[in-house]
Design an enzyme around this catalytic site. Structure first.
Site, PDB file in Angstrom:
ATOM      1  N   GLU A  86       0.841  -1.200   0.000  1.00 53.15           N
ATOM      2  CA  GLU A  86       0.000   0.000   0.000  1.00 53.15           C
ATOM      3  C   GLU A  86       0.879   1.255   0.000  1.00 53.15           C
ATOM      4  O   GLU A  86       0.620   2.213  -0.743  1.00 53.15           O
ATOM      5  CB  GLU A  86      -0.903   0.026   1.247  1.00 53.15           C
ATOM      6  CG  GLU A  86      -1.886  -1.145   1.332  1.00 53.15           C
ATOM      7  CD  GLU A  86      -1.311  -2.360   2.055  1.00 53.15           C
ATOM      8  OE1 GLU A  86      -0.087  -2.601   1.950  1.00 53.15           O
ATOM      9  OE2 GLU A  86      -2.089  -3.058   2.719  1.00 53.15           O
TER      10      GLU A  86
ATOM     11  N   LEU B 220     -24.540 -32.974   7.686  1.00 49.68           N
ATOM     12  CA  LEU B 220     -23.670 -32.071   8.460  1.00 49.68           C
ATOM     13  C   LEU B 220     -24.361 -30.786   8.901  1.00 49.68           C
ATOM     14  O   LEU B 220     -23.746 -29.722   8.914  1.00 49.68           O
ATOM     15  CB  LEU B 220     -22.375 -31.741   7.693  1.00 49.68           C
ATOM     16  CG  LEU B 220     -21.423 -32.887   7.396  1.00 49.68           C
ATOM     17  CD1 LEU B 220     -20.102 -32.351   6.853  1.00 49.68           C
ATOM     18  CD2 LEU B 220     -21.153 -33.745   8.622  1.00 49.68           C
TER      19      LEU B 220
ATOM     20  N   ARG C 274     -28.381 -29.472  14.458  1.00 52.49           N
ATOM     21  CA  ARG C 274     -29.786 -29.490  14.877  1.00 52.49           C
ATOM     22  C   ARG C 274     -29.876 -29.825  16.361  1.00 52.49           C
ATOM     23  O   ARG C 274     -30.417 -30.866  16.746  1.00 52.49           O
ATOM     24  CB  ARG C 274     -30.567 -30.547  14.083  1.00 52.49           C
ATOM     25  CG  ARG C 274     -30.678 -30.287  12.595  1.00 52.49           C
ATOM     26  CD  ARG C 274     -31.474 -31.408  11.906  1.00 52.49           C
ATOM     27  NE  ARG C 274     -30.951 -32.732  12.218  1.00 52.49           N
ATOM     28  CZ  ARG C 274     -30.006 -33.356  11.504  1.00 52.49           C
ATOM     29  NH1 ARG C 274     -29.491 -32.779  10.447  1.00 52.49           N
ATOM     30  NH2 ARG C 274     -29.598 -34.558  11.854  1.00 52.49           N
TER      31      ARG C 274
ATOM     32  N   PRO D  48     -11.301 -41.427   9.180  1.00 50.05           N
ATOM     33  CA  PRO D  48      -9.982 -41.788   9.675  1.00 50.05           C
ATOM     34  C   PRO D  48      -8.821 -41.148   8.920  1.00 50.05           C
ATOM     35  O   PRO D  48      -7.847 -40.737   9.545  1.00 50.05           O
ATOM     36  CB  PRO D  48      -9.950 -43.308   9.503  1.00 50.05           C
ATOM     37  CG  PRO D  48     -11.360 -43.737   9.395  1.00 50.05           C
ATOM     38  CD  PRO D  48     -12.155 -42.590   8.879  1.00 50.05           C
TER      39      PRO D  48
ATOM     40  N   ALA E 240      -8.704 -37.452   9.835  1.00 51.34           N
ATOM     41  CA  ALA E 240      -8.314 -37.342  11.248  1.00 51.34           C
ATOM     42  C   ALA E 240      -6.810 -37.582  11.391  1.00 51.34           C
ATOM     43  O   ALA E 240      -6.106 -36.843  12.098  1.00 51.34           O
ATOM     44  CB  ALA E 240      -9.100 -38.355  12.079  1.00 51.34           C
TER      45      ALA E 240
END
Ligand SMILES: NC(=O)c1ccc[n+]([C@@H]2O[C@H](COP(=O)([O-])OP(=O)(O)OC[C@H]3O[C@@H](n4cnc5c(N)ncnc54)[C@H](OP(=O)(O)O)[C@@H]3O)[C@@H](O)[C@H]2O)c1
Length: 370
Positions: free
Chosen positions: A73, A233, A236, A297, A300
């Site tokens: 900038e 997904l 609720r 899995p 993860a």
């Protein structure tokens, strides 16, 4: 592990035209071009800036040339001055949100405000704790501010993120709290041999998981889970629909047009990457600060291997399967001393199931986390 997909930009599969006026879109593309001229792989990000007059003509251009040199900038303001242009009433189009901190160079948000710029457009919010917030500062001073993927469109924000991905991922990581959820049997399995996993845990555990979903900005799963389970997904809690988090599928395989994860509220995102850091970066760019990774899995495992989990939600059901996928795969641990260890923060009985909430045992000499 062999990855059949070479690294590639994780620009969201979601198309979507930019909501920007044509001159600002062209200026942002030019700013991205300028940004790429700066040095990559330095502690500072590549950033580009174009200053536009109210009639859309270019007043000045700049990019960041590396640590200790002016930010994009400031460089664009200097360029405008050198060309004899006054930026007052104009628009600054930047690839990254103007900073508000005073480092080796002054804060860009203040510089733009003092230069009399009337509008600021930026592709990516600055996720850094100290640097973020320049947009808010400008807006508070009466400047018209449009920033982030919602303002510039997915494609331009994605292109900006592709340019500074590793830097952005590093800056975003501390700002995003990642919860990893697993629902396992007593023998650590998350699905039966045929891939079915509904339901391992009972209704109370599932209700708890819905309450967690209601408190996050994004729910993340791998494409394997999307294709195997077709999860909606949604959040609720108590059966009520609440403000819905983003639903995110991670992986290269296409998500079917009929998949429930797509929903009809525009809150679905696919990220074609296998890199947890980039997933976090993309979510941070959308303002997400708290996310839950719900497996499966392979995803993860990737988050654990990347040390990208802040909180574990392990639902344990009094069930044996004896075969089927384990909650996580190879973590590179070959000896007990290298185990990934956690500190238990909370244990709760949910019907027949048990919930364990834990955090990385960082700093513990016996801990596997760095
Ligand atoms: N009980 C539970 O808590 C639970 C939760 C979720 C799922 N599940 C079960 O888990 C099974 C699915 O397992 P899964 O492992 O295939 O699911 P997954 O982890 O959801 O998906 C695997 C896919 O994720 C993508 N991916 C993203 N990052 C990756 C990385 N770093 N390494 C490898 N792949 C990565 C790949 O997609 P691309 O190949 O498309 O690139 C990969 O094929 C289903 O049976 C489901 O029912 C159980």
């Amino acid at each position: 592990m062999h990855d059949p997909h070479p690294p590639q930009p994780a620009t969201p599969a979601a198309s979507g035209t930019t909501p920007l006026p044509a001159t600002e879109r062209a200026a942002l593309l030019r700013a991205l071009e300028l940004a790429a001229r700066g040095p990559a792989d330095t502690p500072n990000p590549q950033v580009g800036c174009v200053l536009l007059a109210p009639d859309g003509t270019t007043l000045g251009e700049g990019h960041h040339r590396g640590a200790g040199t002016p930010h994009a900038e400031a460089a664009a303001l200097t360029d405008a001055a050198a060309r004899g242009h006054d930026p007052r009433g104009g628009t600054a189009v930047v690839t990254l949100e103007p900073c508000r901190h005073t480092g080796r160079t002054g804060p860009c948000a203040r510089a733009l405000r003092e230069a009399g710029v009337a509008r600021v457009v930026f592709a990516l919010p600055d996720p850094g704790a100290a640097e973020g917030g320049g947009g808010a500062e400008l807006a508070a001073a009466g400047v018209d501010v449009a920033g982030g993927p919602a303002a510039v469109g997915e494609q331009l924000a994605g292109a900006a993120l592709d340019l500074v991905g590793p830097w952005y991922a590093r800056a975003a990581r501390p700002a995003v709290h990642v919860i990893l959820k697993t629902a396992t049997t007593l023998d650590g399995r998350v699905a039966a041999a045929d891939g079915t996993s509904r339901w391992i845990t009972g209704p109370d555990a599932r209700e708890h998981a819905h309450r967690v979903r209601a408190g996050v900005d994004a729910i993340v799963v791998g494409t394997g889970t999307v294709l195997a389970d077709d999860p909606a997904l949604t959040a609720r809690p108590d059966g009520t629909a609440v403000q819905q988090p983003l639903r995110v599928a991670v992986g290269h395989r296409p998500v079917p047009a009929t998949a429930r994860i797509r929903g009809d509220d525009g809150r679905f995102l696919q990220l074609a990457t296998h890199d947890p850091a980039l997933v976090i970066a993309h979510l941070a760019a959308r303002g997400a600060r708290r996310v839950v990774v719900e497996g499966g899995p392979r995803l993860a495992t990737a988050f654990l291997r990347a040390d990208a989990v802040d909180e574990l939600h392990a639902y344990l059901a009094p069930v044996h399967l004896g075969a089927g996928a384990a909650a996580v795969g190879d973590l590179g641990v070959t000896s007990i001393g290298e185990a990934l260890r956690w500190r238990t923060a909370h244990v709760e009985r949910l019907g027949e199931d048990v919930l364990l909430i834990a955090h990385p045992a960082t700093g513990d000499p016996a801990a596997g986390h760095s």
